[in-house]
Design a protein around this motif. Structure first.
Motif: not given
Length: 54
Positions: A40-52
């Motif tokens: 998940a990207r907000w303004d081009g920066e990763v803010v979340g992922a489905t796998r750690s």
């Protein structure tokens, strides 16, 4: 966490085909990393992922 790389495998977001082709301006979007994780990207920066990270 480096917000310009996948938190699971470290792949640079700029090298993902879907990430490079979309303009980023004040929006939330999702891209699939080469490792299979959804990012998940907000303004081009990763803010979340489905796998750690391993």
């Amino acid at each position: 966490m480096d917000r310009n790389r996948c938190p699971r495998c470290g792949w640079p977001l700029a090298e993902l085909p879907a990430a490079a082709s979309q303009p980023v301006t004040r929006r939330l979007d999702y891209v699939r990393c080469v490792c299979g994780s959804w990012l998940a990207r907000w303004d081009g920066e990763v803010v979340g992922a489905t796998r750690s990270a391993p």
